[in-house]
Design a protein around this motif. Structure first.
Motif, PDB file in Angstrom:
ATOM      1  N   LYS A 137      46.439  42.274  49.219  1.00  0.00           N
ATOM      2  CA  LYS A 137      47.345  41.608  50.145  1.00  0.00           C
ATOM      3  C   LYS A 137      48.625  41.327  49.367  1.00  0.00           C
ATOM      4  CE  LYS A 137      43.900  39.410  53.152  1.00  0.00           C
ATOM      5  NZ  LYS A 137      43.428  38.130  53.761  1.00  0.00           N
ATOM      6  N   LEU A 138      49.508  42.312  49.356  1.00  0.00           N
ATOM      7  CA  LEU A 138      50.678  42.258  48.492  1.00  0.00           C
ATOM      8  C   LEU A 138      51.907  41.750  49.236  1.00  0.00           C
ATOM      9  CD1 LEU A 138      50.139  45.659  46.636  1.00  0.00           C
ATOM     10  CD2 LEU A 138      49.235  43.391  46.067  1.00  0.00           C
ATOM     11  N   ASP A 139      52.863  41.231  48.439  1.00  0.00           N
ATOM     12  CA  ASP A 139      54.150  40.809  48.996  1.00  0.00           C
ATOM     13  C   ASP A 139      53.991  39.667  49.990  1.00  0.00           C
ATOM     14  OD1 ASP A 139      56.864  41.325  48.678  1.00  0.00           O
ATOM     15  OD2 ASP A 139      56.968  42.484  50.526  1.00  0.00           O
ATOM     16  N   ALA A 166      52.986  37.797  44.926  1.00  0.00           N
ATOM     17  CA  ALA A 166      54.239  37.211  45.413  1.00  0.00           C
ATOM     18  C   ALA A 166      55.154  38.325  45.917  1.00  0.00           C
ATOM     19  CB  ALA A 166      54.914  36.419  44.292  1.00  0.00           C
ATOM     20  N   ASN A 167      56.258  37.908  46.507  1.00  0.00           N
ATOM     21  CA  ASN A 167      57.137  38.870  47.170  1.00  0.00           C
ATOM     22  C   ASN A 167      58.280  39.339  46.277  1.00  0.00           C
ATOM     23  OD1 ASN A 167      58.334  36.362  47.173  1.00  0.00           O
ATOM     24  ND2 ASN A 167      59.170  36.503  49.235  1.00  0.00           N
ATOM     25  N   PHE A 168      57.934  39.783  45.060  1.00  0.00           N
ATOM     26  CA  PHE A 168      58.919  40.462  44.218  1.00  0.00           C
ATOM     27  C   PHE A 168      58.210  41.540  43.426  1.00  0.00           C
ATOM     28  CE2 PHE A 168      57.585  36.640  41.955  1.00  0.00           C
ATOM     29  CZ  PHE A 168      57.365  37.053  40.662  1.00  0.00           C
ATOM     30  N   SER A 169      58.982  42.544  43.028  1.00  0.00           N
ATOM     31  CA  SER A 169      58.396  43.799  42.554  1.00  0.00           C
ATOM     32  C   SER A 169      57.530  43.643  41.314  1.00  0.00           C
ATOM     33  CB  SER A 169      59.505  44.826  42.302  1.00  0.00           C
ATOM     34  OG  SER A 169      60.454  44.332  41.368  1.00  0.00           O
ATOM     35  N   GLU A 170      57.912  42.794  40.382  1.00  0.00           N
ATOM     36  CA  GLU A 170      57.111  42.654  39.177  1.00  0.00           C
ATOM     37  C   GLU A 170      55.731  42.103  39.496  1.00  0.00           C
ATOM     38  OE1 GLU A 170      58.592  41.241  35.172  1.00  0.00           O
ATOM     39  OE2 GLU A 170      57.361  39.526  35.788  1.00  0.00           O
ATOM     40  N   SER A 211      41.627  32.666  51.414  1.00  0.00           N
ATOM     41  CA  SER A 211      42.242  33.854  52.019  1.00  0.00           C
ATOM     42  C   SER A 211      42.453  34.943  50.978  1.00  0.00           C
ATOM     43  CB  SER A 211      43.582  33.493  52.662  1.00  0.00           C
ATOM     44  OG  SER A 211      43.411  32.547  53.695  1.00  0.00           O
ATOM     45  N   ILE A 212      42.736  34.536  49.745  1.00  0.00           N
ATOM     46  CA  ILE A 212      42.818  35.461  48.617  1.00  0.00           C
ATOM     47  C   ILE A 212      42.021  34.861  47.466  1.00  0.00           C
ATOM     48  CG2 ILE A 212      45.044  36.452  49.271  1.00  0.00           C
ATOM     49  CD1 ILE A 212      46.365  34.683  47.167  1.00  0.00           C
ATOM     50  N   ASP A 213      41.687  35.695  46.480  1.00  0.00           N
ATOM     51  CA  ASP A 213      40.859  35.246  45.360  1.00  0.00           C
ATOM     52  C   ASP A 213      41.593  35.232  44.028  1.00  0.00           C
ATOM     53  OD1 ASP A 213      38.514  35.194  47.060  1.00  0.00           O
ATOM     54  OD2 ASP A 213      38.429  37.387  46.844  1.00  0.00           O
ATOM     55  N   LEU A 214      42.660  35.995  43.915  1.00  0.00           N
ATOM     56  CA  LEU A 214      43.288  36.224  42.612  1.00  0.00           C
ATOM     57  C   LEU A 214      44.754  36.552  42.813  1.00  0.00           C
ATOM     58  CD1 LEU A 214      43.194  37.057  39.501  1.00  0.00           C
ATOM     59  CD2 LEU A 214      42.506  39.336  40.310  1.00  0.00           C
ATOM     60  N   THR A 215      45.595  36.057  41.912  1.00  0.00           N
ATOM     61  CA  THR A 215      47.009  36.437  41.927  1.00  0.00           C
ATOM     62  C   THR A 215      47.562  36.389  40.504  1.00  0.00           C
ATOM     63  OG1 THR A 215      49.158  36.026  43.007  1.00  0.00           O
ATOM     64  CG2 THR A 215      47.924  34.098  42.303  1.00  0.00           C
ATOM     65  N   ALA A 273      44.311  45.015  40.036  1.00  0.00           N
ATOM     66  CA  ALA A 273      43.449  45.662  41.029  1.00  0.00           C
ATOM     67  C   ALA A 273      42.808  46.919  40.467  1.00  0.00           C
ATOM     68  CB  ALA A 273      44.258  45.988  42.285  1.00  0.00           C
ATOM     69  N   GLN A 274      43.604  47.769  39.850  1.00  0.00           N
ATOM     70  CA  GLN A 274      43.067  49.038  39.345  1.00  0.00           C
ATOM     71  C   GLN A 274      42.147  48.832  38.148  1.00  0.00           C
ATOM     72  OE1 GLN A 274      45.963  52.233  38.980  1.00  0.00           O
ATOM     73  NE2 GLN A 274      47.215  51.340  40.602  1.00  0.00           N
ATOM     74  N   ALA A 275      42.432  47.828  37.314  1.00  0.00           N
ATOM     75  CA  ALA A 275      41.546  47.521  36.194  1.00  0.00           C
ATOM     76  C   ALA A 275      40.190  47.047  36.701  1.00  0.00           C
ATOM     77  CB  ALA A 275      42.177  46.465  35.290  1.00  0.00           C
ATOM     78  N   LEU A 276      40.184  46.250  37.752  1.00  0.00           N
ATOM     79  CA  LEU A 276      38.927  45.778  38.337  1.00  0.00           C
ATOM     80  C   LEU A 276      38.177  46.921  39.009  1.00  0.00           C
ATOM     81  CD1 LEU A 276      40.137  42.385  39.845  1.00  0.00           C
ATOM     82  CD2 LEU A 276      38.547  42.681  37.931  1.00  0.00           C
ATOM     83  N   GLU A 277      38.900  47.771  39.726  1.00  0.00           N
ATOM     84  CA  GLU A 277      38.257  48.910  40.382  1.00  0.00           C
ATOM     85  C   GLU A 277      37.599  49.837  39.368  1.00  0.00           C
ATOM     86  OE1 GLU A 277      40.978  49.268  44.438  1.00  0.00           O
ATOM     87  OE2 GLU A 277      41.647  50.241  42.599  1.00  0.00           O
ATOM     88  N   ALA A 278      38.213  49.952  38.189  1.00  0.00           N
ATOM     89  CA  ALA A 278      37.640  50.790  37.143  1.00  0.00           C
ATOM     90  C   ALA A 278      36.305  50.254  36.642  1.00  0.00           C
ATOM     91  CB  ALA A 278      38.615  50.920  35.968  1.00  0.00           C
ATOM     92  N   GLN A 279      36.072  48.977  36.887  1.00  0.00           N
ATOM     93  CA  GLN A 279      34.804  48.361  36.501  1.00  0.00           C
ATOM     94  C   GLN A 279      33.855  48.200  37.688  1.00  0.00           C
ATOM     95  OE1 GLN A 279      34.050  47.933  33.302  1.00  0.00           O
ATOM     96  NE2 GLN A 279      36.060  48.857  32.935  1.00  0.00           N
TER      97      GLN A 279
END
Length: 304
Positions: free
Chosen positions: A72-74, A46-50, A89-93, A59-65
């Protein structure tokens, strides 16, 4: 005579010192070499910082595996993201349990974390699913300055009923139609604000508008460190308009492999409200990049 108000400080004094103080990451569950994987996940936020921060953590936890991740942020609000999940269009949020339940079932009366999660698992449409929720919670809150609270003798949202017509409410555009936004404030508390000013989702525009007085009340998330640093008042919600809002992944069912589920479970198992609040201090007050803060969190928790 002043009564005591509930002002959310949420242990932010210690949070402002250092992110790693809340790490507690001696249990190294993910520090071994990452397995190879041919999986690809497209993560939207979503379009807010948190939410951007949470998407980076996922994303980084998945990349580590060994999972290949496209970001596709914001992208926008929930109303933008759910259709993109459904059309592939996206798989996870990253999502919030109570608000997501209301999106799928606006007749729900669930309030507690357990009840909200149980109903949510049943309400999510075919092709999507929610994974394990975390302890971390971030609710929408109706926030006013101490000056406004004093002027109108405000101690809960209920106290706004007789004065709302004189006030300007600020929030994201979707709050005009959401049942846990303007519609819900009218339905549950009988509030008719004099004006609604379209801003962002608890972001810099909303914070600046409350600071400069161009709005009188704001939709701000409870993990926002500005609440404590500015001495703002979070008006209690006695009628439970804002249900439990535990952070959890919303994912396409065809992408919820064991590798993906296990990686995201480990994140949810480590994520708490205090840790999330501490990270948001780094992102919003220290102006650090979400990706950097996410990496630091995952490292201290032994997940990368």
């Amino acid at each position: 005579m002043k009564r005591t108000r509930t002002v959310i400080v949420a242990a932010l004094a210690s949070s402002l010192l250092v992110l790693t103080a809340c790490g507690g990451g001696s249990e190294a569950t993910g520090a071994t070499a990452s397995p190879s994987s041919s999986e690809t996940i497209v993560i939207g936020s979503a379009n807010f910082s948190e939410n951007v921060l949470l998407a980076e953590i996922y994303a980084q936890a998945l990349e580590a595996q060994g999972v290949t991740v496209e970001r596709k942020l914001d992208l926008g609000s929930r109303e933008d993201l759910v259709p993109q999940l459904q059309d592939g269009s996206i798989d996870l949020t990253p999502e919030y349990s109570g608000a997501l339940l209301t999106y799928f079932d606006d007749s729900t009366s669930a309030v507690s974390s357990a009840d909200v999660y149980r109903e949510l698992t049943e309400a999510v449409p075919e092709g999507l699913e929610v994974l394990d929720q975390s302890e971390a919670e971030d609710k929408d809150a109706l926030v006013v300055t101490e000056e406004t609270a004093d002027k109108y003798n405000l101690f809960s949202i209920s106290d706004l009923k007789d004065v709302a017509g004189q006030l300007t409410l600020g929030g994201p555009p979707e709050w005009k139609t959401r049942d846990d936004g303007v519609k819900g404030l009218k339905r549950v508390y009988g509030l008719d604000f004099g004006r609604f000013k379209t801003l962002d989702a608890g972001g810099t525009r909303t914070v600046a508008s409350l600071k400069n007085g161009s709005i009188d009340a704001a939709d701000i998330f409870t993990t926002d460190p500005n609440i404590a640093t500015e001495g703002w008042v979070v008006l209690p919600d006695p009628n439970n308009l804002f249900a439990a809002q535990n952070v959890l992944p919303l994912i396409r069912s065809d992408k919820a492999s064991d590798t993906v589920q296990n990686a995201l479970y480990d994140v949810s198992n480590k994520l708490s409200t205090d840790k999330l609040t501490t990270m948001m201090v780094q992102v919003t007050m220290k102006e650090r990049e979400p990706a950097e803060v996410a990496k630091e969190f995952l490292t201290t928790q032994g997940l990368v």
